[in-house]
Motif scaffolding. Structure first.
Motif, PDB file in Angstrom:
ATOM      1  N   GLY A  80       0.839  -1.184   0.000  1.00 44.06           N
ATOM      2  CA  GLY A  80       0.000   0.000   0.000  1.00 44.06           C
ATOM      3  C   GLY A  80       0.880   1.242   0.000  1.00 44.06           C
ATOM      4  N   ILE A  81       0.751   2.066  -1.035  1.00 40.60           N
ATOM      5  CA  ILE A  81       1.660   3.200  -1.194  1.00 40.60           C
ATOM      6  C   ILE A  81       0.882   4.421  -1.713  1.00 40.60           C
ATOM      7  N   ILE A  82       1.605   5.545  -1.916  1.00 36.44           N
ATOM      8  CA  ILE A  82       1.026   6.754  -2.493  1.00 36.44           C
ATOM      9  C   ILE A  82       1.736   7.040  -3.816  1.00 36.44           C
ATOM     10  N   PRO A  83       1.217   7.946  -4.659  1.00 33.08           N
ATOM     11  CA  PRO A  83       1.781   8.145  -5.999  1.00 33.08           C
ATOM     12  C   PRO A  83       3.273   8.466  -6.045  1.00 33.08           C
ATOM     13  N   GLU A  84       3.821   9.161  -5.036  1.00 29.97           N
ATOM     14  CA  GLU A  84       5.240   9.518  -5.064  1.00 29.97           C
ATOM     15  C   GLU A  84       6.157   8.304  -5.078  1.00 29.97           C
ATOM     16  N   TYR A  85       5.648   7.189  -4.636  1.00 27.62           N
ATOM     17  CA  TYR A  85       6.448   5.967  -4.531  1.00 27.62           C
ATOM     18  C   TYR A  85       6.965   5.499  -5.890  1.00 27.62           C
ATOM     19  N   GLY A  86       6.113   5.586  -6.922  1.00 28.26           N
ATOM     20  CA  GLY A  86       6.460   5.045  -8.235  1.00 28.26           C
ATOM     21  C   GLY A  86       7.710   5.646  -8.853  1.00 28.26           C
ATOM     22  N   PRO A  87       7.775   6.985  -9.031  1.00 28.52           N
ATOM     23  CA  PRO A  87       8.978   7.581  -9.612  1.00 28.52           C
ATOM     24  C   PRO A  87      10.243   7.321  -8.794  1.00 28.52           C
ATOM     25  N   MET A  88      10.102   7.273  -7.471  1.00 31.06           N
ATOM     26  CA  MET A  88      11.280   6.993  -6.634  1.00 31.06           C
ATOM     27  C   MET A  88      11.826   5.605  -6.895  1.00 31.06           C
ATOM     28  N   ARG A  89      10.932   4.632  -7.051  1.00 32.94           N
ATOM     29  CA  ARG A  89      11.346   3.233  -7.155  1.00 32.94           C
ATOM     30  C   ARG A  89      11.437   2.754  -8.602  1.00 32.94           C
ATOM     31  N   ASN A  90      11.378   3.679  -9.551  1.00 35.95           N
ATOM     32  CA  ASN A  90      11.422   3.321 -10.978  1.00 35.95           C
ATOM     33  C   ASN A  90      10.350   2.294 -11.335  1.00 35.95           C
ATOM     34  N   VAL A  91       9.164   2.523 -10.820  1.00 37.79           N
ATOM     35  CA  VAL A  91       8.007   1.688 -11.152  1.00 37.79           C
ATOM     36  C   VAL A  91       7.204   2.443 -12.202  1.00 37.79           C
ATOM     37  N   TRP A  92       7.376   2.058 -13.469  1.00 42.09           N
ATOM     38  CA  TRP A  92       6.737   2.755 -14.591  1.00 42.09           C
ATOM     39  C   TRP A  92       5.761   1.825 -15.307  1.00 42.09           C
ATOM     40  N   PRO A  93       4.616   2.355 -15.728  1.00 37.03           N
ATOM     41  CA  PRO A  93       3.619   1.501 -16.395  1.00 37.03           C
ATOM     42  C   PRO A  93       3.944   1.233 -17.862  1.00 37.03           C
ATOM     43  N   GLN A  94       3.492   0.115 -18.351  1.00 37.14           N
ATOM     44  CA  GLN A  94       3.566  -0.173 -19.777  1.00 37.14           C
ATOM     45  C   GLN A  94       2.565   0.713 -20.518  1.00 37.14           C
ATOM     46  N   GLY A 150      -0.559   2.095 -22.309  1.00 36.52           N
ATOM     47  CA  GLY A 150      -1.953   1.692 -22.170  1.00 36.52           C
ATOM     48  C   GLY A 150      -2.429   1.643 -20.737  1.00 36.52           C
ATOM     49  N   GLY A 151      -1.504   1.670 -19.806  1.00 34.39           N
ATOM     50  CA  GLY A 151      -1.865   1.652 -18.388  1.00 34.39           C
ATOM     51  C   GLY A 151      -1.381   2.901 -17.693  1.00 34.39           C
ATOM     52  N   ARG A 152      -1.607   2.980 -16.393  1.00 35.09           N
ATOM     53  CA  ARG A 152      -1.162   4.138 -15.626  1.00 35.09           C
ATOM     54  C   ARG A 152      -0.748   3.705 -14.229  1.00 35.09           C
ATOM     55  N   TRP A 153      -0.061   4.623 -13.564  1.00 33.84           N
ATOM     56  CA  TRP A 153       0.323   4.445 -12.166  1.00 33.84           C
ATOM     57  C   TRP A 153      -0.791   5.018 -11.274  1.00 33.84           C
ATOM     58  N   LEU A 154      -0.708   4.786  -9.997  1.00 32.66           N
ATOM     59  CA  LEU A 154      -1.685   5.330  -9.060  1.00 32.66           C
ATOM     60  C   LEU A 154      -1.612   6.860  -9.042  1.00 32.66           C
ATOM     61  N   HIS A 155      -2.764   7.511  -8.819  1.00 29.58           N
ATOM     62  CA  HIS A 155      -2.744   8.955  -8.660  1.00 29.58           C
ATOM     63  C   HIS A 155      -3.595   9.360  -7.448  1.00 29.58           C
ATOM     64  N   ASP A 156      -3.600  10.653  -7.152  1.00 28.46           N
ATOM     65  CA  ASP A 156      -4.193  11.144  -5.899  1.00 28.46           C
ATOM     66  C   ASP A 156      -5.658  10.771  -5.707  1.00 28.46           C
ATOM     67  N   PRO A 157      -6.526  10.852  -6.742  1.00 29.54           N
ATOM     68  CA  PRO A 157      -7.926  10.440  -6.524  1.00 29.54           C
ATOM     69  C   PRO A 157      -8.070   8.992  -6.057  1.00 29.54           C
ATOM     70  N   ASP A 158      -7.150   8.121  -6.469  1.00 20.84           N
ATOM     71  CA  ASP A 158      -7.203   6.723  -5.997  1.00 20.84           C
ATOM     72  C   ASP A 158      -7.023   6.672  -4.482  1.00 20.84           C
ATOM     73  N   ILE A 159      -6.137   7.523  -3.966  1.00 22.40           N
ATOM     74  CA  ILE A 159      -5.883   7.550  -2.522  1.00 22.40           C
ATOM     75  C   ILE A 159      -7.070   8.183  -1.801  1.00 22.40           C
ATOM     76  N   LYS A 160      -7.537   9.320  -2.319  1.00 24.94           N
ATOM     77  CA  LYS A 160      -8.616  10.070  -1.665  1.00 24.94           C
ATOM     78  C   LYS A 160      -9.904   9.252  -1.597  1.00 24.94           C
ATOM     79  N   ASP A 161     -10.238   8.557  -2.670  1.00 24.67           N
ATOM     80  CA  ASP A 161     -11.508   7.826  -2.746  1.00 24.67           C
ATOM     81  C   ASP A 161     -11.387   6.362  -2.329  1.00 24.67           C
ATOM     82  N   ARG A 162     -10.194   5.962  -1.858  1.00 25.37           N
ATOM     83  CA  ARG A 162      -9.975   4.567  -1.430  1.00 25.37           C
ATOM     84  C   ARG A 162     -10.421   3.578  -2.512  1.00 25.37           C
TER      85      ARG A 162
END
Length: 412
Positions: free
Chosen positions: A126-140, A142-154
């Motif tokens: 369980g993480i927040i959006p800042e985690y991805g760029p720090m850990r070099n977790v990039w989407p293929q 057609g897809g996307r990484w987590l963003h703030d509305p995902d966290i806010k709206d659970r």
């Protein structure tokens, strides 16, 4: 220019006249040149491979885990366990402005993740959006990484590793927009990890993990405490200062001795970058020394053949001196001859090294020890070594020739 042209053709006549002797000398130069270039190129390739493997986990990040107190303090005994909370993150942002990015990380191991009858027990984070760029977790694409509305709206959305996606959906199937079951609850896949090199990690490798919003993780698993915190600094050189500040801030929040080094465990990956830098520097120096010694052997052979040239052309040197040739003219001619022979050997050695580098690059070694790489630094260093050895190999025979007595030369 005319003099150099005459010297060049004179060397060619000498090579044709003494084929075996010249070949043996040039073989040492060819082998030495090829060895220097190959060893230095391997050093460059190894450094890049080590750096790439290390940065698969993230560039310049630090991971912090909670520990236990080892010093009694302010009425509290030792061995008191420290816990991280999600509320710590905004406090750390405010108190330590040197931190550029920071993310909490919840983690649960052995969670069954399934699609139909395909199941894999893996790590869910369980993480927040800042985690991805720090850990070099990039989407293929057609897809996307987590963003703030995902966290806010659970939201019940998931970002999954590429290997896990292949296992659950197959290699040819697009997983984005489809659902996976985490435990007994459905989560929609919003992205799949872009393939990356990552030989190690502090948890499960990213290719096998599932990432969900931190707020969703809290409500889904009921965790109160974080597994760890990941952060990245504006200036990596301030890592020691920030580590001390983290101890001070947490000591104030949770009441322990700020000098107690057992309360927080920090793995700063920039220290590994320093290790890679100094290791590769030492490795390149070691490889370079081996190559130089090999080239010195060829240089000794070249010096020997030039001494023989001086002996065989003693009378010729005497005649040139008798008609007015200066000592500097005799020296420069012999040094030019040395560099011409050296140039032939170095060129052939360089071409063989390039062909071998191309051939080795065809083998699947890039992610293990790296492919040898012919960089400008390798070419410049090799050229400087060759020039130095060529000058030394030619200078002493040329100096001997220039110092010969004219009368003795004519009597030879």
């Amino acid at each position: 220019m005319i003099q150099f042209k005459e010297t060049f053709f004179q060397v060619l006549r000498y090579i044709r006249q003494y084929k075996l002797r010249t070949f043996m000398t040039m073989f040492g130069l060819i082998w030495g040149t090829m060895t220097v270039i190959l060893l230095l190129a391997f050093g460059v390739g190894l450094k890049k491979a080590m750096s790439k493997n290390m940065h698969g986990m993230g560039d310049g990040i630090a991971i912090m885990w909670p520990g236990s107190t080892s010093i009694p303090y302010n009425g509290y005994g030792r061995d008191r366990r420290i816990r991280f909370h999600a509320d710590d993150i905004p406090i750390l942002r405010r108190e330590i402005p040197e931190i550029k990015y920071i993310s909490q990380e919840y983690s649960e191991w052995g969670i069954p993740v399934r699609v139909g009858d395909k199941v894999n027990k893996t790590s869910v984070a369980g993480i927040i959006p800042e985690y991805g760029p720090m850990r070099n977790v990039w989407p293929q694409p057609g897809g996307r990484w987590l963003h703030d509305p995902d966290i806010k709206d659970r939201k019940r959305v998931a970002f999954i590793g590429n290997k896990l996606k292949d296992l659950l959906f197959g290699e040819q199937t697009n997983a984005v927009g489809k659902y996976i079951m985490i435990g007994d609850s459905p989560f929609m896949v919003i992205g799949v990890l872009r393939k990356k090199t990552q030989p190690s990690c502090y948890t499960t490798r990213d290719q096998d993990r599932v990432y969900i919003p931190a707020s969703t993780f809290e409500s889904f698993f009921g965790h109160r405490y974080l597994a760890n915190i990941v952060y990245k600094l504006h200036d990596p050189t301030k890592n020691e200062y920030v580590e001390n500040r983290l101890n001070q801030v947490y000591a104030k929040m949770y009441v322990f001795d700020p000098t107690d080094k057992e309360t927080l465990h920090i793995w700063d990956t920039t220290e590994m970058d320093k290790f890679i830098h100094y290791f590769s520097l030492g490795f390149n120096i070691f490889m370079g020394v081996i190559g130089v010694f090999t080239l010195i052997v060829g240089g000794i052979g070249l010096a020997n053949i030039m001494y023989v040239v001086v002996q065989e052309r003693t009378r010729e040197i005497g005649v040139k001196r008798a008609v007015g040739a200066k000592r500097t003219h005799i020296m420069s001619q012999l040094i030019q001859e040395t560099f011409i022979i050296l140039g032939f050997g170095a060129f052939l050695g360089f071409m063989l090294a390039v062909l071998l580098i191309k051939a080795i690059s065809l083998f699947p070694l890039k992610d293990i020890v790296g492919h040898p790489e012919l960089s400008w630094s390798v070419a410049i260093i090799s050229s400087l070594i060759l020039v130095l050895i060529g000058f030394i190999a030619g200078f002493f025979p040329a100096r001997k020739a220039a110092r010969l007595n004219v009368v003795d030369c004519l009597r030879f």
